[in-house]
Design a protein around this motif. Structure first.
Motif, PDB file in Angstrom:
ATOM      1  N   VAL A   1     -13.571   3.549   0.716  1.00 19.85           N
ATOM      2  CA  VAL A   1     -14.015   3.165  -0.627  1.00 19.85           C
ATOM      3  C   VAL A   1     -15.533   3.161  -0.697  1.00 19.85           C
ATOM      4  O   VAL A   1     -16.127   3.716  -1.635  1.00 19.85           O
ATOM      5  CB  VAL A   1     -13.429   1.794  -1.045  1.00 19.85           C
TER       6      VAL A   1
ATOM      7  N   LYS B   1       0.849  -1.184   0.000  1.00 22.59           N
ATOM      8  CA  LYS B   1       0.000   0.000   0.000  1.00 22.59           C
ATOM      9  C   LYS B   1       0.884   1.234   0.000  1.00 22.59           C
ATOM     10  O   LYS B   1       2.026   1.192   0.422  1.00 22.59           O
ATOM     11  CB  LYS B   1      -0.890   0.015   1.241  1.00 22.59           C
TER      12      LYS B   1
ATOM     13  N   PRO C   1     -13.189  -3.504  -2.018  1.00 21.30           N
ATOM     14  CA  PRO C   1     -12.355  -2.372  -1.591  1.00 21.30           C
ATOM     15  C   PRO C   1     -10.878  -2.725  -1.421  1.00 21.30           C
ATOM     16  O   PRO C   1     -10.009  -1.889  -1.691  1.00 21.30           O
ATOM     17  CB  PRO C   1     -12.977  -1.950  -0.262  1.00 21.30           C
ATOM     18  N   SER C   2     -10.579  -3.944  -1.018  1.00 19.86           N
ATOM     19  CA  SER C   2      -9.174  -4.324  -0.815  1.00 19.86           C
ATOM     20  C   SER C   2      -8.396  -4.368  -2.135  1.00 19.86           C
ATOM     21  O   SER C   2      -7.170  -4.387  -2.132  1.00 19.86           O
ATOM     22  CB  SER C   2      -9.080  -5.667  -0.096  1.00 19.86           C
TER      23      SER C   2
ATOM     24  N   GLU D   1      -0.217   4.081   5.288  1.00 13.85           N
ATOM     25  CA  GLU D   1      -0.926   2.818   5.162  1.00 13.85           C
ATOM     26  C   GLU D   1      -2.276   2.815   5.878  1.00 13.85           C
ATOM     27  O   GLU D   1      -2.408   3.294   6.989  1.00 13.85           O
ATOM     28  CB  GLU D   1      -0.046   1.701   5.743  1.00 13.85           C
ATOM     29  N   LEU D   2      -3.259   2.277   5.196  1.00 19.07           N
ATOM     30  CA  LEU D   2      -4.604   2.185   5.738  1.00 19.07           C
ATOM     31  C   LEU D   2      -4.875   0.743   6.159  1.00 19.07           C
ATOM     32  O   LEU D   2      -4.512  -0.174   5.451  1.00 19.07           O
ATOM     33  CB  LEU D   2      -5.636   2.569   4.669  1.00 19.07           C
TER      34      LEU D   2
ATOM     35  N   LEU E   1      -8.414  -1.955  -4.290  1.00 21.63           N
ATOM     36  CA  LEU E   1      -8.283  -0.569  -4.736  1.00 21.63           C
ATOM     37  C   LEU E   1      -6.916  -0.266  -5.330  1.00 21.63           C
ATOM     38  O   LEU E   1      -6.815   0.289  -6.419  1.00 21.63           O
ATOM     39  CB  LEU E   1      -8.560   0.400  -3.580  1.00 21.63           C
TER      40      LEU E   1
ATOM     41  N   THR F   1     -10.523   0.738   7.536  1.00 21.54           N
ATOM     42  CA  THR F   1     -10.511   2.126   7.087  1.00 21.54           C
ATOM     43  C   THR F   1     -10.609   2.190   5.574  1.00 21.54           C
ATOM     44  O   THR F   1     -11.370   2.998   5.026  1.00 21.54           O
ATOM     45  CB  THR F   1      -9.233   2.844   7.563  1.00 21.54           C
ATOM     46  N   LEU F   2      -9.859   1.327   4.895  1.00 22.24           N
ATOM     47  CA  LEU F   2      -9.892   1.285   3.440  1.00 22.24           C
ATOM     48  C   LEU F   2     -11.308   0.982   2.946  1.00 22.24           C
ATOM     49  O   LEU F   2     -11.829   1.676   2.071  1.00 22.24           O
ATOM     50  CB  LEU F   2      -8.919   0.234   2.904  1.00 22.24           C
ATOM     51  N   GLU F   3     -11.935  -0.017   3.526  1.00 20.65           N
ATOM     52  CA  GLU F   3     -13.293  -0.369   3.110  1.00 20.65           C
ATOM     53  C   GLU F   3     -14.262   0.787   3.379  1.00 20.65           C
ATOM     54  O   GLU F   3     -15.100   1.118   2.534  1.00 20.65           O
ATOM     55  CB  GLU F   3     -13.779  -1.622   3.824  1.00 20.65           C
TER      56      GLU F   3
ATOM     57  N   LEU G   1      -9.180   9.495   0.288  1.00 23.82           N
ATOM     58  CA  LEU G   1      -8.635   8.556  -0.699  1.00 23.82           C
ATOM     59  C   LEU G   1      -7.733   9.280  -1.696  1.00 23.82           C
ATOM     60  O   LEU G   1      -6.694   8.749  -2.092  1.00 23.82           O
ATOM     61  CB  LEU G   1      -9.759   7.853  -1.452  1.00 23.82           C
TER      62      LEU G   1
ATOM     63  N   GLN H   1      -7.485  -2.418   6.731  1.00 21.28           N
ATOM     64  CA  GLN H   1      -8.568  -2.910   5.875  1.00 21.28           C
ATOM     65  C   GLN H   1      -9.910  -2.252   6.188  1.00 21.28           C
ATOM     66  O   GLN H   1     -10.673  -1.938   5.291  1.00 21.28           O
ATOM     67  CB  GLN H   1      -8.692  -4.427   5.983  1.00 21.28           C
TER      68      GLN H   1
END
Length: 177
Positions: A22, A8, A77-78, A12-13, A80, A17-19, A36, A15
């Motif tokens: 997104v 990433k 989302p993962s 770094e985010l 991305l 937070t990333l989801e 983002l 999972q």
């Protein structure tokens, strides 16, 4: 580096937070999009710069526009960063091909501050390569992807990646000398 364990960008985010970001961006949440954008901009710029060279900033901007315009299509989302990398490579190659049709101008990019001559020489050697060769060198040696991953991103057989990589290295060495 497999897609599941993909590196990433800095900042770094996790999972969750990333989801959240997104999914928020997919719903049109401006704050999620902004966050983002802050994470994706340097990541995509690092991919577009070495391929599109002086048009790297434009390719980066266009890739980001494409990512956010089509983010609703992203189902997982993962995925991305892999998806964004694919978009970035396509845009960078498109800009590099456009530049090939136009007379190449003088160096516009700001070289690395510690060794201006080396940065200029590397940039000059990269300019002499075709967009396809620039892309394969960037993905393999700057991004550190495997030949299989480069093959998937560029949508070409692995044999084509190997031959382009061999040819790109040879051409780069010749241009360097």
């Amino acid at each position: 580096m497999a897609a599941e364990t993909e590196e990433k960008p800095s900042g770094e985010l996790d999972q969750d937070t990333l989801e959240r970001l997104v999914r928020g961006a997919q719903r049109g949440d401006a704050l999620a999009m902004d966050e983002l954008l802050g994470v994706l901009t340097p990541y995509i710029g690092r991919i577009c710069g070495p391929v599109a060279l002086q048009d790297g900033a434009d390719a980066t901007q266009e890739a980001l526009i494409q990512v956010f315009r089509n983010i609703r299509q992203l189902k997982t989302p993962s995925a991305l960063f892999g998806w964004a990398r694919t978009v970035a490579v396509r845009e960078a190659v498109r800009y590099a091909k456009q530049r090939r049709r136009v007379v190449v101008s003088e160096l516009d990019d700001e070289p690395a501050p510690d060794d201006l001559e080396l940065a200029s020489d590397v940039d000059d050697a990269l300019r002499r390569l075709s967009p396809e060769h620039q892309a394969v060198l960037t993905l393999r040696h700057i991004e550190g992807l495997s030949e299989k991953e480069v093959s998937e991103i560029l949508a070409v057989p692995i044999g084509t990646v190997r031959s382009r990589l061999f040819r790109a290295r040879h051409l780069f060495r010749n241009a360097w000398q």
